[in-house]
Design a protein around this motif. Sequence first.
Motif, PDB file in Angstrom:
ATOM      1  N   ASP A 124     121.326  21.799  -7.165  1.00  0.00           N
ATOM      2  CA  ASP A 124     120.063  22.228  -8.237  1.00  0.00           C
ATOM      3  C   ASP A 124     120.735  22.725  -9.458  1.00  0.00           C
ATOM      4  O   ASP A 124     121.936  22.761  -9.267  1.00  0.00           O
ATOM      5  N   THR A 125     119.962  22.886 -10.436  1.00  0.00           N
ATOM      6  CA  THR A 125     120.430  23.192 -11.727  1.00  0.00           C
ATOM      7  C   THR A 125     119.587  24.615 -11.968  1.00  0.00           C
ATOM      8  O   THR A 125     118.552  24.488 -11.953  1.00  0.00           O
ATOM      9  N   LEU A 126     120.585  25.427 -12.195  1.00  0.00           N
ATOM     10  CA  LEU A 126     119.917  26.872 -13.124  1.00  0.00           C
ATOM     11  C   LEU A 126     119.790  26.538 -14.474  1.00  0.00           C
ATOM     12  O   LEU A 126     120.818  26.246 -15.362  1.00  0.00           O
ATOM     13  N   VAL A 127     118.595  26.554 -15.068  1.00  0.00           N
ATOM     14  CA  VAL A 127     118.410  26.405 -16.730  1.00  0.00           C
ATOM     15  C   VAL A 127     117.852  27.528 -17.285  1.00  0.00           C
ATOM     16  O   VAL A 127     117.099  28.233 -16.761  1.00  0.00           O
ATOM     17  N   VAL A 128     118.520  27.980 -18.432  1.00  0.00           N
ATOM     18  CA  VAL A 128     118.172  28.936 -19.385  1.00  0.00           C
ATOM     19  C   VAL A 128     117.958  28.307 -20.794  1.00  0.00           C
ATOM     20  O   VAL A 128     118.286  27.407 -21.015  1.00  0.00           O
ATOM     21  N   TRP A 129     116.988  29.283 -21.645  1.00  0.00           N
ATOM     22  CA  TRP A 129     116.764  28.606 -22.687  1.00  0.00           C
ATOM     23  C   TRP A 129     117.920  28.915 -23.581  1.00  0.00           C
ATOM     24  O   TRP A 129     118.337  27.862 -24.473  1.00  0.00           O
ATOM     25  N   ARG A 130     118.538  30.134 -23.362  1.00  0.00           N
ATOM     26  CA  ARG A 130     119.737  30.569 -24.416  1.00  0.00           C
ATOM     27  C   ARG A 130     120.710  31.239 -23.435  1.00  0.00           C
ATOM     28  O   ARG A 130     120.264  31.801 -22.393  1.00  0.00           O
ATOM     29  N   LEU A 131     122.234  31.047 -23.612  1.00  0.00           N
ATOM     30  CA  LEU A 131     123.010  31.910 -23.084  1.00  0.00           C
ATOM     31  C   LEU A 131     122.778  33.182 -23.082  1.00  0.00           C
ATOM     32  O   LEU A 131     122.847  33.815 -21.756  1.00  0.00           O
ATOM     33  N   ASP A 132     122.332  33.959 -23.595  1.00  0.00           N
ATOM     34  CA  ASP A 132     121.959  35.275 -24.087  1.00  0.00           C
ATOM     35  C   ASP A 132     121.065  35.769 -22.962  1.00  0.00           C
ATOM     36  O   ASP A 132     120.866  36.924 -22.461  1.00  0.00           O
ATOM     37  N   ARG A 133     120.086  34.660 -22.609  1.00  0.00           N
ATOM     38  CA  ARG A 133     119.176  34.900 -21.761  1.00  0.00           C
ATOM     39  C   ARG A 133     119.948  35.523 -20.024  1.00  0.00           C
ATOM     40  O   ARG A 133     119.050  36.125 -19.304  1.00  0.00           O
ATOM     41  N   LEU A 134     120.826  34.747 -19.867  1.00  0.00           N
ATOM     42  CA  LEU A 134     121.514  35.001 -18.620  1.00  0.00           C
ATOM     43  C   LEU A 134     122.383  36.122 -18.635  1.00  0.00           C
ATOM     44  O   LEU A 134     122.336  37.011 -17.758  1.00  0.00           O
ATOM     45  N   GLY A 135     123.155  36.660 -19.836  1.00  0.00           N
ATOM     46  CA  GLY A 135     123.812  37.561 -19.626  1.00  0.00           C
ATOM     47  C   GLY A 135     124.242  38.272 -21.221  1.00  0.00           C
ATOM     48  O   GLY A 135     124.434  37.165 -21.762  1.00  0.00           O
ATOM     49  N   ARG A 136     124.715  39.349 -21.320  1.00  0.00           N
ATOM     50  CA  ARG A 136     125.033  39.623 -22.611  1.00  0.00           C
ATOM     51  C   ARG A 136     126.501  39.751 -22.858  1.00  0.00           C
ATOM     52  O   ARG A 136     127.057  39.398 -23.968  1.00  0.00           O
ATOM     53  N   SER A 137     127.198  40.101 -21.798  1.00  0.00           N
ATOM     54  CA  SER A 137     128.707  39.928 -22.049  1.00  0.00           C
ATOM     55  C   SER A 137     129.280  38.711 -21.422  1.00  0.00           C
ATOM     56  O   SER A 137     128.797  37.801 -20.671  1.00  0.00           O
ATOM     57  N   LEU A 138     130.407  38.280 -22.017  1.00  0.00           N
ATOM     58  CA  LEU A 138     130.973  36.769 -21.545  1.00  0.00           C
ATOM     59  C   LEU A 138     131.437  37.083 -20.235  1.00  0.00           C
ATOM     60  O   LEU A 138     131.156  36.249 -19.221  1.00  0.00           O
ATOM     61  N   VAL A 139     131.844  38.347 -19.683  1.00  0.00           N
ATOM     62  CA  VAL A 139     132.493  38.245 -18.326  1.00  0.00           C
ATOM     63  C   VAL A 139     131.290  37.983 -17.395  1.00  0.00           C
ATOM     64  O   VAL A 139     131.400  37.513 -16.496  1.00  0.00           O
ATOM     65  N   HIS A 140     130.221  38.913 -17.628  1.00  0.00           N
ATOM     66  CA  HIS A 140     128.909  38.793 -16.686  1.00  0.00           C
ATOM     67  C   HIS A 140     128.470  37.331 -16.606  1.00  0.00           C
ATOM     68  O   HIS A 140     128.255  36.789 -15.654  1.00  0.00           O
ATOM     69  N   LEU A 141     128.500  36.554 -17.789  1.00  0.00           N
ATOM     70  CA  LEU A 141     127.946  35.251 -17.766  1.00  0.00           C
ATOM     71  C   LEU A 141     128.695  34.383 -17.083  1.00  0.00           C
ATOM     72  O   LEU A 141     128.464  33.585 -16.105  1.00  0.00           O
ATOM     73  N   ILE A 142     130.177  34.350 -16.969  1.00  0.00           N
ATOM     74  CA  ILE A 142     131.365  33.616 -16.339  1.00  0.00           C
ATOM     75  C   ILE A 142     130.923  33.992 -14.812  1.00  0.00           C
ATOM     76  O   ILE A 142     131.000  33.262 -14.007  1.00  0.00           O
ATOM     77  N   ASP A 143     130.869  35.370 -14.506  1.00  0.00           N
ATOM     78  CA  ASP A 143     130.785  35.581 -13.022  1.00  0.00           C
ATOM     79  C   ASP A 143     129.513  34.886 -12.516  1.00  0.00           C
ATOM     80  O   ASP A 143     129.669  34.390 -11.304  1.00  0.00           O
ATOM     81  N   THR A 144     128.429  34.855 -13.286  1.00  0.00           N
ATOM     82  CA  THR A 144     127.346  34.354 -12.708  1.00  0.00           C
ATOM     83  C   THR A 144     127.447  33.046 -12.584  1.00  0.00           C
ATOM     84  O   THR A 144     126.814  32.277 -11.769  1.00  0.00           O
ATOM     85  N   VAL A 145     127.957  32.132 -13.751  1.00  0.00           N
ATOM     86  CA  VAL A 145     127.985  30.818 -13.545  1.00  0.00           C
ATOM     87  C   VAL A 145     128.984  30.413 -12.334  1.00  0.00           C
ATOM     88  O   VAL A 145     128.810  29.513 -11.939  1.00  0.00           O
ATOM     89  N   ASN A 146     129.995  31.388 -12.144  1.00  0.00           N
ATOM     90  CA  ASN A 146     131.081  31.026 -10.831  1.00  0.00           C
ATOM     91  C   ASN A 146     130.137  31.121  -9.743  1.00  0.00           C
ATOM     92  O   ASN A 146     130.335  30.467  -8.925  1.00  0.00           O
ATOM     93  N   LEU A 147     129.124  32.035  -9.484  1.00  0.00           N
ATOM     94  CA  LEU A 147     128.356  32.200  -8.450  1.00  0.00           C
ATOM     95  C   LEU A 147     127.662  30.952  -8.015  1.00  0.00           C
ATOM     96  O   LEU A 147     127.365  30.610  -6.794  1.00  0.00           O
ATOM     97  N   ILE A 148     126.949  30.649  -9.341  1.00  0.00           N
ATOM     98  CA  ILE A 148     126.109  29.198  -9.129  1.00  0.00           C
ATOM     99  C   ILE A 148     126.998  28.038  -8.714  1.00  0.00           C
ATOM    100  O   ILE A 148     126.516  27.310  -7.509  1.00  0.00           O
ATOM    101  N   ALA A 149     128.215  27.952  -9.181  1.00  0.00           N
ATOM    102  CA  ALA A 149     129.169  26.874  -8.646  1.00  0.00           C
ATOM    103  C   ALA A 149     129.474  27.100  -7.237  1.00  0.00           C
ATOM    104  O   ALA A 149     129.812  26.119  -6.624  1.00  0.00           O
ATOM    105  N   ALA A 150     129.706  28.249  -7.108  1.00  0.00           N
ATOM    106  CA  ALA A 150     130.204  28.561  -5.396  1.00  0.00           C
ATOM    107  C   ALA A 150     128.909  27.960  -4.525  1.00  0.00           C
ATOM    108  O   ALA A 150     129.396  27.621  -3.364  1.00  0.00           O
ATOM    109  N   LYS A 151     127.851  27.853  -4.883  1.00  0.00           N
ATOM    110  CA  LYS A 151     126.772  27.344  -4.171  1.00  0.00           C
ATOM    111  C   LYS A 151     126.481  25.779  -4.350  1.00  0.00           C
ATOM    112  O   LYS A 151     126.088  25.157  -3.690  1.00  0.00           O
ATOM    113  N   GLY A 152     127.535  25.345  -5.116  1.00  0.00           N
ATOM    114  CA  GLY A 152     127.586  23.809  -5.212  1.00  0.00           C
ATOM    115  C   GLY A 152     126.480  23.494  -6.206  1.00  0.00           C
ATOM    116  O   GLY A 152     126.094  22.145  -6.193  1.00  0.00           O
TER     117      GLY A 152
END
Length: 194
Positions: free
Chosen positions: A67-95
């Motif tokens: 599946d793909t999680l889609v956002v309009w803009r990166l800042d909608r997912l997270g404010r900090s780069l660290v949080h953004l990376i952690d969230t995308v890594n969580l998505i990747a861990a789910k395949g």
Amino acid sequence: MPKTTKERPRMRVGYARVSTAEQSLDLQRNALRQAGCERIFEDHGVSGSAMHRSGLDEALAALAKNDTLVVWRLDRLGRSLVHLIDTVNLIAAKGAHFQSLNEAIDTASSGGRLVFHIMGALAEFERALISDRTKAGMAAARRAGTSIGRPRALTQKQIEYAREALAERGDDLGTLADLFGVHPRTLARALDKA
């Protein structure tokens, strides 16, 4: 005849967020629908720096492999780069994959993965810089004679009084702790260290 298991079709899951109750999600909703999102999860009036956001938590829970999680803009997912990376890594861990429409990032492609690896390296660099600055600040404070950390709960005189009271008069540890306004474990630790 062998049974064939029908594979669930890939799904595009949208996530939209606005920080204040006065803002509208319409622009993001429309963009996510045009991008083919079948389900859209939302957080209305929630800061991007919030650790837990119910809409994002539900969107992440809805993701399955491919599946793909889609956002309009990166800042909608997270404010900090660290949080953004952690969230995308969580998505990747789910395949699953991640896509940001405005920045044209899609981790399903090799170019999108490259961008995220670079962002991950920048986040790691940012963490290291913060750590170095913190250590330097603490060293400077120590040189200046400033005490680092929480102040001690008990003074040396209180510890000596407690030791004497316990050894000579047989006072109760709990009673002494109450006298000093600390938990009995705090007093016991202070006595062990002294």
